[in-house]
Design a protein around this motif. Sequence first.
Motif, PDB file in Angstrom:
ATOM      1  N   TYR A   7     -12.189   4.427   4.508  1.00  0.00           N
ATOM      2  CA  TYR A   7     -12.786   5.037   3.353  1.00  0.00           C
ATOM      3  C   TYR A   7     -12.091   6.640   2.972  1.00  0.00           C
ATOM      4  CZ  TYR A   7     -16.374   7.273  -0.041  1.00  0.00           C
ATOM      5  OH  TYR A   7     -16.930   7.729  -0.934  1.00  0.00           O
ATOM      6  N   ASN A   8     -12.304   7.166   4.043  1.00  0.00           N
ATOM      7  CA  ASN A   8     -11.797   8.462   4.124  1.00  0.00           C
ATOM      8  C   ASN A   8     -10.425   8.710   3.979  1.00  0.00           C
ATOM      9  OD1 ASN A   8     -14.391   9.565   4.773  1.00  0.00           O
ATOM     10  ND2 ASN A   8     -14.147   9.452   7.021  1.00  0.00           N
ATOM     11  N   ARG A   9      -9.672   7.752   4.122  1.00  0.00           N
ATOM     12  CA  ARG A   9      -8.266   7.785   3.988  1.00  0.00           C
ATOM     13  C   ARG A   9      -7.812   7.559   2.622  1.00  0.00           C
ATOM     14  NH1 ARG A   9      -5.157   5.063   9.153  1.00  0.00           N
ATOM     15  NH2 ARG A   9      -5.410   6.842  10.629  1.00  0.00           N
ATOM     16  N   MET A  10      -8.772   6.524   1.968  1.00  0.00           N
ATOM     17  CA  MET A  10      -8.801   6.201   0.465  1.00  0.00           C
ATOM     18  C   MET A  10      -9.193   7.741  -0.358  1.00  0.00           C
ATOM     19  SD  MET A  10     -10.872   3.822  -1.922  1.00  0.00           S
ATOM     20  CE  MET A  10     -12.172   4.940  -1.644  1.00  0.00           C
ATOM     21  N   ILE A  11      -9.926   8.420   0.193  1.00  0.00           N
ATOM     22  CA  ILE A  11     -10.234   9.685  -0.411  1.00  0.00           C
ATOM     23  C   ILE A  11      -9.201  10.566  -0.216  1.00  0.00           C
ATOM     24  CG2 ILE A  11     -11.723  11.621  -0.236  1.00  0.00           C
ATOM     25  CD1 ILE A  11     -13.929   9.888   0.349  1.00  0.00           C
ATOM     26  N   ARG A  12      -8.450  10.829   0.949  1.00  0.00           N
ATOM     27  CA  ARG A  12      -7.454  11.541   1.265  1.00  0.00           C
ATOM     28  C   ARG A  12      -6.292  11.313   0.383  1.00  0.00           C
ATOM     29  NH1 ARG A  12      -4.043  12.375   6.695  1.00  0.00           N
ATOM     30  NH2 ARG A  12      -3.011  10.414   5.721  1.00  0.00           N
ATOM     31  N   LEU A  24      -4.324  13.958  -1.973  1.00  0.00           N
ATOM     32  CA  LEU A  24      -2.685  14.089  -1.661  1.00  0.00           C
ATOM     33  C   LEU A  24      -2.035  13.965  -3.172  1.00  0.00           C
ATOM     34  CD1 LEU A  24      -2.135  12.437   1.780  1.00  0.00           C
ATOM     35  CD2 LEU A  24      -2.175  14.844   0.828  1.00  0.00           C
ATOM     36  N   GLN A  25      -2.352  12.864  -4.024  1.00  0.00           N
ATOM     37  CA  GLN A  25      -2.035  12.315  -5.183  1.00  0.00           C
ATOM     38  C   GLN A  25      -2.153  13.702  -6.077  1.00  0.00           C
ATOM     39  OE1 GLN A  25      -3.485   8.658  -6.537  1.00  0.00           O
ATOM     40  NE2 GLN A  25      -2.421   7.568  -4.695  1.00  0.00           N
ATOM     41  N   ASN A  26      -3.177  14.406  -5.935  1.00  0.00           N
ATOM     42  CA  ASN A  26      -3.529  15.574  -6.831  1.00  0.00           C
ATOM     43  C   ASN A  26      -2.877  16.952  -6.544  1.00  0.00           C
ATOM     44  OD1 ASN A  26      -5.119  14.066  -8.605  1.00  0.00           O
ATOM     45  ND2 ASN A  26      -7.003  14.528  -7.426  1.00  0.00           N
ATOM     46  N   ASN A  27      -1.603  16.634  -5.645  1.00  0.00           N
ATOM     47  CA  ASN A  27      -0.648  17.819  -5.528  1.00  0.00           C
ATOM     48  C   ASN A  27      -1.124  18.755  -4.498  1.00  0.00           C
ATOM     49  OD1 ASN A  27       1.512  16.554  -7.085  1.00  0.00           O
ATOM     50  ND2 ASN A  27       0.442  17.754  -8.880  1.00  0.00           N
ATOM     51  N   MET A  28      -1.987  18.257  -3.613  1.00  0.00           N
ATOM     52  CA  MET A  28      -2.452  19.126  -2.614  1.00  0.00           C
ATOM     53  C   MET A  28      -2.109  18.577  -1.251  1.00  0.00           C
ATOM     54  SD  MET A  28      -6.651  18.897  -3.713  1.00  0.00           S
ATOM     55  CE  MET A  28      -7.156  19.732  -2.638  1.00  0.00           C
ATOM     56  N   MET A  34       0.906  -1.063   0.029  1.00  0.00           N
ATOM     57  CA  MET A  34      -0.048   0.090  -0.123  1.00  0.00           C
ATOM     58  C   MET A  34       0.835   1.115   0.098  1.00  0.00           C
ATOM     59  SD  MET A  34      -3.021   1.205   2.622  1.00  0.00           S
ATOM     60  CE  MET A  34      -3.886   2.575   2.811  1.00  0.00           C
ATOM     61  N   ASP A  35       0.515   2.352  -0.866  1.00  0.00           N
ATOM     62  CA  ASP A  35       1.171   3.357  -0.799  1.00  0.00           C
ATOM     63  C   ASP A  35       1.312   4.151   0.468  1.00  0.00           C
ATOM     64  OD1 ASP A  35       2.495   5.851  -1.516  1.00  0.00           O
ATOM     65  OD2 ASP A  35       1.075   6.496  -3.008  1.00  0.00           O
ATOM     66  N   ASN A  36       2.421   4.522   1.235  1.00  0.00           N
ATOM     67  CA  ASN A  36       2.346   5.172   2.427  1.00  0.00           C
ATOM     68  C   ASN A  36       2.623   6.765   2.290  1.00  0.00           C
ATOM     69  OD1 ASN A  36       2.059   2.927   4.037  1.00  0.00           O
ATOM     70  ND2 ASN A  36       4.404   2.427   3.960  1.00  0.00           N
ATOM     71  N   SER A  37       2.551   7.234   1.010  1.00  0.00           N
ATOM     72  CA  SER A  37       2.594   8.626   0.731  1.00  0.00           C
ATOM     73  C   SER A  37       1.579   9.550   1.661  1.00  0.00           C
ATOM     74  CB  SER A  37       2.545   8.894  -0.623  1.00  0.00           C
ATOM     75  OG  SER A  37       1.198   8.826  -0.901  1.00  0.00           O
ATOM     76  N   GLY A  38       0.405   8.773   1.760  1.00  0.00           N
ATOM     77  CA  GLY A  38      -0.521   9.425   2.412  1.00  0.00           C
ATOM     78  C   GLY A  38      -0.446   9.416   3.977  1.00  0.00           C
ATOM     79  N   TYR A  39       0.668   8.976   4.328  1.00  0.00           N
ATOM     80  CA  TYR A  39       0.996   9.054   5.835  1.00  0.00           C
ATOM     81  C   TYR A  39       2.164   9.795   6.312  1.00  0.00           C
ATOM     82  CZ  TYR A  39      -2.630   5.424   5.870  1.00  0.00           C
ATOM     83  OH  TYR A  39      -3.754   4.855   5.666  1.00  0.00           O
ATOM     84  N   GLN A  40       2.435  10.718   5.416  1.00  0.00           N
ATOM     85  CA  GLN A  40       3.468  11.618   5.681  1.00  0.00           C
ATOM     86  C   GLN A  40       3.323  12.478   6.985  1.00  0.00           C
ATOM     87  OE1 GLN A  40       4.319  13.747   2.220  1.00  0.00           O
ATOM     88  NE2 GLN A  40       4.949  11.872   0.927  1.00  0.00           N
TER      89      GLN A  40
END
Length: 781
Positions: free
Chosen positions: A655-660, A664-668, A1-7
């Motif tokens: 689900y909310n983390r998937m949305i986040r 984040l992948q859209n450079n936000m 799983m991509d951990n970029s969302g957990y920076q």
Amino acid sequence: MDNSGYQSDTLNTVNGAEQFINDTSNTPTGNSSKWKSKFVKEDHIVGPVEAVKNTGNSDIQRPQIDNDAIVTQADFEEKFPANARNSSTLKEAINRKLTKCKCSTLCIKHFVFSVLPCINIIRHYNLRRDLTGDIVGGLTVGIMHIPQGMAYAMLATLPPVYGLYTSFFPVIVYFLFGSSKHISLGTASVPCLMIGTAISKGLDGLSKSEVIPSLSNATWNAIKINTDNLSETTTTTTKSISTADDTSEMSPEELDLRLQFAMSVTFMVGVIQLLMSVFRLGFITVYMSDALIGGFTTGVTCHVFTSQVKHIFNVKLKSYSGIFKLIYTYRDFFTNISTTNYVTVLLSVSSITVLYCVSKFINRNPKLQPKMFMPVPVELIVVIIGTVVSYFLNLSDSYNVAVVSDIPTGLPMANTNGLKRLSWTLLTDAFPIVIVIFSISISIAKSLAKKHNYEVNANQELLAFGMASIASSFMSSVAPMAALSRAVVGDKVGVKSQVAGLVSCSLLLVVLYVIGPYFKTTPKCVLASVIVVSLQAMFLQILDLKKIYRLSKIDFIVWIVTFVCTILLDVDLGLLVAIGVNLATVIYRIQRPTFTVLGQLPGTHVLRDASVYREAMEIQGIKVLRYEHSLFFLNKEHFRAYLYKCVGKPSKIAYNRMIRDKILQNNMAVLPNTQIDTIIETQYNTGVKNKCQHDLGLHTVILDFSCVNFIDSSGVNVLGDIISEYRLANIVILLANCKELVLTTFNKTKFYTTLDRSNIFLTLDDAVKEILTNKTQSVRF
């Protein structure tokens, strides 16, 4: 799983670790040693070993532990292996009990001494120290027995002399078997009223041929008709058994029937008490809370007061039993109030006034009490004065004042009345009487035993009460109970043992053989006045409602429901409903325990309830929860629901983390979390507005199990399911402060296949430090 969302999660973890470590190191100045010793771990364990070392013995070394060490439960068990709990099968337990039953001289001696506490009383009795107090106390309590016995017998719808019998025979039996040194058995308002109700029920269920065989069918039908249309013209000829409240007008047949029912109820009460003693059921009173007892006794007090209204006003009333008994009684009272005897009312008001004033302003006066050798026996004085006035003014014949009438001389012969009316119906009446007698009596006995530093055995008390009740059923006495008034007065004047009971019996013996006949002119309204004034303490329990409401809303509800049900549904049904409501509140509390959210107090590593301590702050990324009860089948679903409420549903969080992640992948990623939450809500319409429900920075939940005394297989399964669900949402569950019984259950199940042993920590501090200082991984999965 991509951990970029957990920076941000990793950053929050590091910042939280620095804050936690800094807080624990920055102690307040000025009194740092005291602060450190209270909140921060020392570098050694202070205990008996150190105490020995400080005495100069250098051979004994003090154990050392590393202050920075993080101790998991597995590490602790490896260092300090625990012994297996002793468990045995049913067969082994029975064999172990049987091996104790050896017919040796010592065993028999111990058994006899435990069953007959009077032997130890006699062996250790000090004539010089104890005899004076027992004689004075016994005479004082005996004086109280006379008016109370005569008055309370009327509550049982029996002639007053049977109250004197109840004050005599059970006391002798209790001397042999009782373990309390201070209580005084005899008549009491609550059981006498309940026995009177049982008698009325039994008589109402009889047919004409069972009541008075000499009556014709026409006469019996006329009696039943007149019973339903009771008026001031009711005479002795047309009065039914169930309405004959004037014991002086009872026929021998009717009195015999009443005694049969009274003695049968008493016998069944004794048998139940004896069986409870054999099966060691002395603990059963714990199911009656203080709120239940308070509401019940206050409700019964209303019944007792109502039963005496007819004597105070000398109004003929029909006796009722069952639902709405009080309503029907007061309806009849106000319908027939025009028949009031004003001489009786005047005598009642005078007696009540004297009794109340002497009791309140003399016997309870804190300034006079130290100067008084004993309380003024105002009840006996009022009864004697009323008897004398009634005799010289001939109140019975001249003014139609109801009097006690003839009192037989001597003691009754043993009889088998207690075996003539045994039935399942009486059994249902006897069981509530048992509960009431034992719960009130044992509470009085334990309070006095605590005051005088000795023990009261509840099972032995059941044996004593059972033997006393069974013996009473053969000697024309009703089921006895300890009375608080007699016990307190006896204790105040110096009672040392149950020898005082023998002294009071000696006084009653004189009354029964010599003085008894002189009480035949005692007005019944005077005895009713004694009962009414004695109820004031029970009525005043209503004033405790304000305090109960502040302490516990549930106890307040139990008190009110018990009181109302006792008044409306009669005594036995009210008690049954009250016990049911009380157990329902216990089940409710067990089934719906709470989680406490813990936060860190600034400057310490102490975690406390965040809703109580304003300065307690939750650690970023970590949710610390304390479960406030054991976890088992009854509350497992509530455990799951409440955990979801505090942390959030795993599926929703995922689900909310998937949305986040998509955001984040859209450079936000540079946006603050609050703006990310707004975007999630507006663009994806998640419907979650409370941040505690979707804390996207949460990575660890620590469950404090310090309040979990046990966990069953259902609880283990639910806990395992929850851990697995949150693992799918990349949230790890840690446990801390697990008790040995909980760990034993974990070992017996497959729980460790769901949660590794390394995720169970010895303390909360260890669990928090492990998360905040772990350098190998930012989040544990």
